[in-house]
Design a protein around this motif. Sequence first.
Motif, PDB file in Angstrom:
ATOM      1  N   GLN B  42       0.729  -1.248  -0.174  1.00  0.00           N
ATOM      2  CA  GLN B  42      -0.167  -0.135  -0.088  1.00  0.00           C
ATOM      3  C   GLN B  42       1.071   1.204   0.122  1.00  0.00           C
ATOM      4  O   GLN B  42       1.999   1.228   0.311  1.00  0.00           O
ATOM      5  N   HIS B  43       0.260   2.347  -0.342  1.00  0.00           N
ATOM      6  CA  HIS B  43       0.959   3.603  -0.187  1.00  0.00           C
ATOM      7  C   HIS B  43       1.167   4.242   1.319  1.00  0.00           C
ATOM      8  O   HIS B  43       0.548   3.813   2.120  1.00  0.00           O
ATOM      9  N   LEU B  44       2.254   4.979   1.394  1.00  0.00           N
ATOM     10  CA  LEU B  44       2.647   5.736   2.681  1.00  0.00           C
ATOM     11  C   LEU B  44       1.449   6.637   2.988  1.00  0.00           C
ATOM     12  O   LEU B  44       0.879   7.134   2.082  1.00  0.00           O
ATOM     13  N   GLN B  45       1.041   6.408   4.171  1.00  0.00           N
ATOM     14  CA  GLN B  45      -0.100   7.284   4.550  1.00  0.00           C
ATOM     15  C   GLN B  45       0.152   7.814   6.092  1.00  0.00           C
ATOM     16  O   GLN B  45       1.152   7.351   6.828  1.00  0.00           O
ATOM     17  N   LEU B  46      -0.451   8.870   6.266  1.00  0.00           N
ATOM     18  CA  LEU B  46      -0.294   9.680   7.560  1.00  0.00           C
ATOM     19  C   LEU B  46      -1.069   8.842   8.765  1.00  0.00           C
ATOM     20  O   LEU B  46      -2.076   8.541   8.672  1.00  0.00           O
ATOM     21  N   LEU B  47      -0.176   8.565   9.659  1.00  0.00           N
ATOM     22  CA  LEU B  47      -0.792   7.806  10.909  1.00  0.00           C
ATOM     23  C   LEU B  47      -1.100   8.901  12.032  1.00  0.00           C
ATOM     24  O   LEU B  47      -2.117   8.882  12.601  1.00  0.00           O
ATOM     25  N   LEU B  48      -0.303   9.770  12.402  1.00  0.00           N
ATOM     26  CA  LEU B  48      -0.594  10.980  13.259  1.00  0.00           C
ATOM     27  C   LEU B  48       0.257  12.191  12.872  1.00  0.00           C
ATOM     28  O   LEU B  48       1.447  12.070  12.360  1.00  0.00           O
ATOM     29  N   LYS B  49       0.080  13.193  13.482  1.00  0.00           N
ATOM     30  CA  LYS B  49       0.927  14.380  13.349  1.00  0.00           C
ATOM     31  C   LYS B  49       0.810  15.321  14.709  1.00  0.00           C
ATOM     32  O   LYS B  49      -0.204  15.298  15.332  1.00  0.00           O
ATOM     33  N   TYR B  50       1.800  16.121  14.826  1.00  0.00           N
ATOM     34  CA  TYR B  50       1.732  17.059  15.937  1.00  0.00           C
ATOM     35  C   TYR B  50       2.380  18.291  15.182  1.00  0.00           C
ATOM     36  O   TYR B  50       3.292  18.429  14.533  1.00  0.00           O
ATOM     37  N   PHE B  51       1.479  19.558  15.603  1.00  0.00           N
ATOM     38  CA  PHE B  51       2.163  20.945  15.123  1.00  0.00           C
ATOM     39  C   PHE B  51       1.960  21.727  16.337  1.00  0.00           C
ATOM     40  O   PHE B  51       2.498  22.786  16.398  1.00  0.00           O
TER      41      PHE B  51
END
Lengths: 114, 114
Positions: B42-51
């Motif tokens: 599968q393609h790379l996908q966002l799991l989580l982020k912090y900003f």
Amino acid sequence: DVKVTQSSRYLVKRTGEKVFLECVQDMDHENMFWYRQDPGLGLRLIYFSYDVKMKEKGDIPEGYSVSREKKERFSLILESASTNQTSMYLCASSLRTGLSYEQYFGPGTRLTVT
Amino acid sequence: AQSVSQHNHHVILSEAASLELGCNYSYGGTVNLFWYVQYPGQHLQLLLKYFSGDPLVKGIKGFEAEFIKSKFSFNLRKPSVQWSDTAEYFCAVNRAGGSYIPTFGRGTSLIVHP
């Protein structure tokens, strides 16, 4: 949902051939990226574009060039393919404004150069 | 130049075990932090982020990560892994309000045995 598509999932080319990898995104993102992914090396940036006709070299641009004639399309060109360019190539896009610039990736093109 | 280190290159766990994947970065300013996941095929996908805001971030599929500024770390955790968590995990960092080109770690390959 953002969709990033790449022209081929698998590609086999001969040494010396000119290779075109195409990437299209449908979310009006300004930024587009080309990476290569190799085991143990992670993602390495080849080229980056922040606008139509604009490009910047990444970490490993040698042997590659890019073209961005339309906002939604970003092409990677291998002028004369070599065996050491056998790899997985990933295209990504992101917004140029906003808070966090998360990237959206295509499915990848696995290129084999023989 | 900023760098990102993922300490574990290969992790093998049994189902229901707890998971913690380490990520440290070198940039001293304000950052945006990401974990991406690539499931097999599968393609790379966002799991989580912090900003900004709460340093404990919750993502999809029960994953969470904690930003510890004093340690320049953003470790990924899951209390009980499943076979379907088998994937490659990438940590990425970019300078907040500055470059929209992230720096990726080399990735951690996680295999979960049923």
